[in-house]
Design a protein around this motif. Structure first.
Motif, PDB file in Angstrom:
ATOM      1  N   GLU A   6     -35.209 -14.423 -54.254  1.00 11.97           N
ATOM      2  CA  GLU A   6     -35.722 -15.347 -52.946  1.00 11.97           C
ATOM      3  C   GLU A   6     -37.057 -14.654 -52.728  1.00 11.97           C
ATOM      4  O   GLU A   6     -37.879 -15.652 -52.500  1.00 11.97           O
ATOM      5  CB  GLU A   6     -34.857 -15.450 -51.891  1.00 11.97           C
ATOM      6  CG  GLU A   6     -35.552 -16.181 -50.625  1.00 11.97           C
ATOM      7  CD  GLU A   6     -35.556 -17.730 -50.898  1.00 11.97           C
ATOM      8  OE1 GLU A   6     -36.213 -18.226 -50.074  1.00 11.97           O
ATOM      9  OE2 GLU A   6     -35.146 -18.317 -51.848  1.00 11.97           O
ATOM     10  N   ARG A   9     -39.455 -16.047 -55.334  1.00 14.81           N
ATOM     11  CA  ARG A   9     -39.690 -17.524 -55.289  1.00 14.81           C
ATOM     12  C   ARG A   9     -40.841 -17.595 -54.183  1.00 14.81           C
ATOM     13  O   ARG A   9     -41.600 -18.435 -54.297  1.00 14.81           O
ATOM     14  CB  ARG A   9     -38.375 -18.308 -54.876  1.00 14.81           C
ATOM     15  CG  ARG A   9     -38.670 -19.764 -55.089  1.00 14.81           C
ATOM     16  CD  ARG A   9     -37.315 -20.469 -54.205  1.00 14.81           C
ATOM     17  NE  ARG A   9     -37.152 -20.209 -52.785  1.00 14.81           N
ATOM     18  CZ  ARG A   9     -38.107 -20.840 -51.907  1.00 14.81           C
ATOM     19  NH1 ARG A   9     -38.947 -21.538 -52.053  1.00 14.81           N
ATOM     20  NH2 ARG A   9     -38.009 -20.418 -50.639  1.00 14.81           N
ATOM     21  N   GLN A  13     -44.625 -19.319 -54.868  1.00 11.21           N
ATOM     22  CA  GLN A  13     -44.786 -20.453 -54.042  1.00 11.21           C
ATOM     23  C   GLN A  13     -46.212 -20.190 -53.255  1.00 11.21           C
ATOM     24  O   GLN A  13     -46.962 -21.259 -53.222  1.00 11.21           O
ATOM     25  CB  GLN A  13     -43.668 -20.825 -53.299  1.00 11.21           C
ATOM     26  CG  GLN A  13     -43.885 -22.221 -52.588  1.00 11.21           C
ATOM     27  CD  GLN A  13     -42.493 -22.262 -51.515  1.00 11.21           C
ATOM     28  OE1 GLN A  13     -41.956 -21.401 -50.838  1.00 11.21           O
ATOM     29  NE2 GLN A  13     -42.334 -23.742 -51.580  1.00 11.21           N
TER      30      GLN A  13
END
Length: 85
Positions: A6, A9, A13
């Motif tokens: 996570e 990610r 992003q």
């Protein structure tokens, strides 16, 4: 508790990355390598702040620690084999 995937990610992003690896087993302490052109011309402290900014308020709260190694793509090409990549 957070998963390393996570965090990866969220960083991906929030900024362009040529390579990223995040590890951590306890859900609050993590380490990672981030390679990005965004780091060109920046001191290490500014490179780390760039990554931390992608995580916002999670830093110091849900994520207690994130030990980083940051590299420009050119520097990464020089050191990656020494680091086992």
């Amino acid at each position: 508790m957070f998963e390393a995937s996570e965090i990866k990610r969220l960083i991906e992003q929030g900024m362009p990355c040529e390579f990223i690896e995040i590890q951590g087993d306890d859900g609050v302490h993590f380490s990672g390598i981030v390679v990005s052109r965004e780091f060109e011309g920046k001191l290490k402290v500014r490179q780390h702040q760039t990554v931390y900014a992608t995580l916002g308020k999670l830093m110091g709260n849900e994520i207690h620690a994130l030990q980083l190694q940051t590299f420009t793509p050119e520097k990464w090409a020089e050191v990656r084999s020494d680091l086992g990549f």
